[in-house]
Write an enzyme that holds these catalytic residues in place. Structure first.
Site, mmCIF file in Angstrom:
data_model
loop_
_atom_site.group_PDB
_atom_site.id
_atom_site.type_symbol
_atom_site.label_atom_id
_atom_site.label_comp_id
_atom_site.label_asym_id
_atom_site.label_seq_id
_atom_site.Cartn_x
_atom_site.Cartn_y
_atom_site.Cartn_z
ATOM 1 N N LYS A 80 30.946 -12.404 -15.470
ATOM 2 C CA LYS A 80 29.751 -12.664 -16.296
ATOM 3 C C LYS A 80 28.510 -12.658 -15.410
ATOM 4 O O LYS A 80 28.512 -13.268 -14.333
ATOM 5 C CB LYS A 80 29.916 -14.006 -17.019
ATOM 6 C CG LYS A 80 28.861 -14.274 -18.082
ATOM 7 C CD LYS A 80 29.154 -15.579 -18.831
ATOM 8 C CE LYS A 80 28.128 -15.889 -19.898
ATOM 9 N NZ LYS A 80 28.374 -17.174 -20.581
ATOM 10 N N SER A 155 27.820 -16.950 -25.618
ATOM 11 C CA SER A 155 27.043 -15.993 -24.872
ATOM 12 C C SER A 155 27.890 -14.998 -24.075
ATOM 13 O O SER A 155 27.394 -13.945 -23.685
ATOM 14 C CB SER A 155 26.119 -16.724 -23.885
ATOM 15 O OG SER A 155 26.871 -17.447 -22.929
ATOM 16 N N SER A 179 30.578 -20.911 -25.072
ATOM 17 C CA SER A 179 30.406 -19.497 -24.711
ATOM 18 C C SER A 179 31.611 -18.816 -24.096
ATOM 19 O O SER A 179 31.595 -17.599 -23.909
ATOM 20 C CB SER A 179 29.220 -19.339 -23.759
ATOM 21 O OG SER A 179 28.037 -19.456 -24.493
HETATM 22 N N1 GLN Z 1 25.907 -20.898 -28.281
HETATM 23 C C1 GLN Z 1 25.537 -22.040 -27.495
HETATM 24 C C2 GLN Z 1 24.084 -21.966 -27.120
HETATM 25 O O1 GLN Z 1 23.449 -21.040 -27.500
HETATM 26 C C3 GLN Z 1 26.414 -22.155 -26.305
HETATM 27 C C4 GLN Z 1 26.005 -21.303 -25.173
HETATM 28 C C5 GLN Z 1 26.906 -21.428 -23.986
HETATM 29 O O2 GLN Z 1 27.950 -22.061 -24.034
HETATM 30 N N2 GLN Z 1 26.442 -20.892 -22.879
HETATM 31 O O3 GLN Z 1 23.551 -22.796 -26.468
#
Ligand code: GLN
Length: 501
Positions: A80, A155, A179
């Site tokens: 990532k 994400s 994410s």
């Molecule tokens: N979808 C969540 C957010 O937008 C989690 C993001 C993540 O875990 N990096 O904050």
């Protein structure tokens, strides 16, 4: 499709170690697959072709010299793009860091390289890991290999899609609010959020520091466990890293058995409003666990209902502070510096140009939540809710070894469907946020396809802090039982991508 790209990481590692195939051949097969699949999937921001081949040749040379290789040496991995690696740019999916090549490797990156794992590239993500669909990337959305009109979650949609498109058998994700788990759920892959502090964050670009966690992603439970043991463990470079032995996750995955295990179904997660196929596959997975000998009970965790508003105060607060470092002076982009403009003006113009809408929204929300006069009402209250959520978990652990729920309320949604509705986007995290706020271990495992749209559904399993091995026991037992039912793993049911034979 080349047999090598549909093989598990465990079998590829074993074949490389036994000299049946070279790391270079394995890597070339995956690079070819990347070339074929990328036009449709866009999982990668950077493909490190030459560097990957050099790493693979180094593994082959070590073997030729008689060195005993680790179980994943020579196996390709997708990283990532929020972890530093000196061999490629780290952009975090943002224009702010376009082309920025970091001067040091993250501890996770270092451990991967030392284990002989071949990093094939950096994967796409929502900008600075904020989002649930990978549509917030400044470099275009990633598409879900199950249906390329749909999102791969976020994400970490790039990492999950790379696995589902057979571009790599292993990937690294990060999970702040879901994410790793939500993308795993909607792509039919396995994603593990280790206990907070279980994996070093040195070299991880910080988003919300009391929540961020790095974790393994794979198509199979054993592969995730093998990767978990490579990356986990204490790191003096990260002050939040836990100085305790890594839970025996590979052993748990290899000897997965849920008989006698006490499994709690969380009443507040998994009820009304979820997609019918999600509810159905979830119920069937719970029934299957019962048939496998688990002792299933229902538990109530009433404060979990407040996890979403609490998270969307804490996360923006922490990210508004963390992202202050992108000040046009130290990293990446600088706009409007013509020698006469003030530093403040350059900073403002750079942040205006460099950050996307969602990142700006979070910075504004977080700055507001932390502002004097409002701090107690917003940030302070959210922290109190967080404590109540931890107490609900602690009560549940008195009766249960693990808790389960669906990972996310729906299957993969369509690209564009939620981009104008941030609250609808945030709902994707409904089930994953409690474990994020409490810091315990949690995972998503594939449990079938929703009958209404043929898209993957994931089961979330949550375990107490440092009991990460229990996730693998449940995941491994489910995987074996379901593979018997389906005549093979779920990904065998993937519709073929156009032109990807
Ligand atoms: N979808 C969540 C957010 O937008 C989690 C993001 C993540 O875990 N990096 O904050």
């Amino acid at each position: 499709m080349n047999e090598l790209v549909i093989s598990s990481a465990a079998s590829l590692g074993a074949a490389v170690a036994a000299g049946q195939v070279s790391a270079e051949e394995v890597t070339r097969a995956h690079l070819d697959q990347i070339t074929e699949a990328e036009p449709q999937v866009n999982a990668f921001l950077h493909v490190a072709t030459e560097e990957a081949l050099a790493q693979a040749r180094a593994v082959d040379a070590r073997r030729a010299a008689g060195e005993q290789l680790g179980p994943l040496a020579g196996v390709p991995l997708a990283l990532k793009d929020v972890l530093t690696w000196t061999k490629a740019p780290t952009t975090c999916g943002s224009k702010m860091l376009e082309g920025w090549v970091p001067p040091y490797d993250a501890t996770v990156t270092r451990r991967l390289v030392d284990a002989g794992i071949v990093i094939v590239g950096k994967t796409n993500l929502d900008e600075f890991a904020m989002g649930s669909s990978t549509e917030n990337s400044a470099y275009g959305p990633t598409r879900n290999p199950w249906d390329t009109d749909r999102v791969p979650g976020g994400s970490g949609g790039g990492s999950a899609a790379a696995l589902a498109a057979f571009e790599a058998p292993l990937a690294i994700g990060t999970d702040t609010g879901g994410s790793i788990r939500q993308p795993a759920s909607v792509t039919g892959t396995v994603g593990i959020k280790p206990t907070y502090g279980g994996v070093s964050r040195y070299g991880l670009v910080a988003m919300a520091s009391s929540l961020d966690q790095v974790g393994p992603c794979a198509r199979s439970v054993l592969d995730a466990a093998l990767l978990h043991e490579v990356i986990a463990g204490h790191d003096p470079m990260d002050s939040t890293s836990i100085d305790q032995p890594v839970p025996a996750v590979v052993d748990a995955a290899r000897h997965a058995d849920v008989s006698g295990m006490r499994i709690g179904v969380v009443r507040e997660l998994g009820g009304a409003g979820y997609a019918p196929g999600v509810e159905r596959r979830f119920r069937e997975a719970v029934e299957l666990l019962t048939r496998l000998g688990a002792d299933v009970v229902e538990v109530s965790c009433p404060t979990f209902a407040h996890a979403l508003p609490a998270y969307y105060l804490i996360q923006p607060s922490e990210c508004s502070s963390n992202l202050a470092r992108f000040d046009a002076m130290r990293y990446g982009l600088r706009v409007g510096d013509d020698g006469t403009t003030s530093a403040e003006e350059v900073m403002a113009r750079t942040r205006e140009a460099g950050f996307g809408d969602e990142v700006k929204r979070r910075i504004i929300l977080g700055t507001y939540a932390l502002s004097s006069g409002y701090y107690d009402a917003y940030y302070g209250s959210a922290q109190k809710v967080r404590t109540l959520i931890i107490e609900d978990f602690n009560r549940a652990w008195a009766d249960c070894d693990v808790l389960v729920s669906p990972t996310t309320p729906t299957t993969a949604f369509r690209i564009g469907e939620r981009t104008d509705d941030p609250v609808a986007m945030y709902q994707a995290d409904l089930c994953t946020l409690p474990a994020s706020l409490a810091g315990n271990a949690a995972a998503s495992f594939p449990v079938g396809l929703a009958p209404e749209d043929g898209l993957p559904v994931g089961l979330q399993v949550m375990a107490p802090p440092l009991a990460d091995d229990r996730l693998y026991r449940v995941g491994g037992a489910l995987e074996a039982a379901l593979a018997e039912e389906w005549g093979g793993p779920l990904w065998r049911q993937l519709p073929e991508l156009e032109g990807v034979a």
